[in-house]
Design a protein around this motif. Structure first.
Motif: not given
Length: 420
Positions: A235-244
């Motif tokens: 649901v977030g707008s920052q998938p790569r940063e969230t995965l980090a």
């Protein structure tokens, strides 16, 4: 003859220590590399990605990273980061613990000297690898002042703005050895299949059921954290940063939720940019003013759903109490279940509090995480540890009272002698 018999044992011990050390560090390097790549650290100037990966692994032991910079045209700046990327820490602890215990499980009994010798061998090899990493965990590079003329002048006279980071070898070795000792002790404590020295056998039935139940509790919180991370990822707008964040610090957030649910609190603040997304309620609390207390109440003020952390903790800790009594000898009195789980949960809360501390000032971007400013998060251990002990005592007592009604008939075990 004694020398010839002991030599192969010593060789196997060194080989086992080398295998466990290499495997643990390799796993930690993989997790750190993936998380930092997702965070964008591969774009660090001067090819410093390998150095920041090495620094991150050493930081996972609790070792601080030193940041500094100086130049003719910019003010000298200094700072540092003390934070544990717990995903890296947990990965290393699991691999190191399993491989340390594996050779011991082939024995019916293990002597205290043999156990100590294996630990010393492990520590020696671990120290050597730590020193290699600390030599690699340093990097300097030039940055732009933002003024082309100043950059040209600085380049001409060899005075370009220089910034960098380093991890000093002394603190690195000290923190790494303390971390290794804690990891090995916890591994021995929770493993029901690993033999103990004769002097410690009496603690098998008292320590291990509670330790195993608390380990299961914190792993369940990790599993719930994975679910929450996947939802945030979708649901977030920052998938790569969230995965980090998930790869590098999922246990930090999951175990913070456990502590908050139990009633523990942290003092802290955030200023500037950190480069990676915090959960919104957590970020909102920490940014609300310069010094703030992070607890269940302040989180719930930002998002009422945070109150669910309280019943979640209550249910899972009660299940830990039942699990403690279920694995313990049948006739063990309920008050001893309460005592054992109280101690185990208090120790867990102490370690969680220490592991979730953060102190960072000036230039997280130097480590490739894309932000700068300051963040502080310090646990209130004088209240958190007794609160956890109280939860453990109540859950252990209730579990001890409930377990006899849940066991299968005929399951009997001897009661260990009372040791307090």
């Amino acid at each position: 003859m004694q020398v010839s018999q002991s030599a192969p044992v010593a060789v196997r011990g060194w080989a086992s220590a080398l295998l466990a050390t290499v495997a643990a560090f390799a796993a930690m390097l993989v997790v750190a590399s993936l998380g930092l790549w997702l965070a964008g650290a591969d774009s660090l100037p001067g090819g410093g990605f390998g150095s920041v990966v090495a620094a991150t692994v050493l930081m996972s032991f609790g070792t601080p990273a030193q940041l500094d910079g100086s130049a003719v045209f910019v003010a000298t700046a200094q700072g540092g980061i003390t934070a544990l990327p717990l995903s890296v820490s947990v990965t290393g602890a699991l691999v190191a613990g399993v491989l340390f215990l594996r050779p011991l499980r082939r024995h019916a009994v293990v002597g205290g000297r043999e156990l100590l010798l294996r630990l010393v061998q492990f520590a020696v090899v671990w120290t050597a690898v730590t020193l290699v990493l600390s030599a690699a965990a340093r990097h300097t590079f030039t940055v732009s002042t933002g003024e082309p003329l100043l950059d040209e002048i600085g380049g001409a006279i060899g005075a370009e703005p220089v910034v960098g980071f380093r991890v000093d070898p002394g603190p690195a070795v000290g923190h790494a050895l303390l971390w290794l000792l804690i990891a090995v002790v916890l591994a021995v404590a929770v493993s029901s299949r690993t033999p103990l020295p004769s002097r410690l056998v009496r603690f098998h039935a008292s320590v291990r059921p509670a330790a195993h139940a608390v380990l299961t509790l914190v792993l369940v919180y990790l599993g719930l954290g994975v679910v929450g991370g996947v939802v945030a990822l979708v649901v977030g707008s920052q998938p790569r940063e969230t995965l980090a964040v998930i790869v590098l610090g999922l246990p930090n957030l999951a175990w913070l939720a456990l502590g908050v649910g139990l009633g523990a609190s942290w003092d802290g603040h955030v200023s500037g940019s950190l480069g990676l997304p915090f959960p919104e309620p957590l970020a909102a609390v920490l940014r609300s003013r310069q010094n703030v207390t992070l607890d269940l109440s302040t989180l719930a003020d930002q998002d009422g759903r945070m109150w669910l952390l309280l019943p979640l903790a209550a249910v899972l800790v009660l299940l830990a109490g039942v699990a403690t009594a279920w694995r313990a000898p049948v006739a063990l009195p309920a008050w001893r279940h309460a005592l054992h789980l109280a101690v185990a949960l208090a120790v867990a809360m102490l370690l969680i509090g220490l592991a979730t501390r953060i102190s960072a000032v000036y230039g997280l971007s130097l480590l490739g995480l894309g932000g700068n400013g300051s963040v502080s998060l310090q646990p209130n251990l004088l209240t958190a540890v007794p609160i956890a002990a109280g939860w453990g005592a109540v859950a252990g007592l209730l579990g001890g009272l409930a377990a006899p009604h849940l066991r299968r008939p005929g399951r009997q075990q001897p009661v260990p002698p009372a040791t307090g």
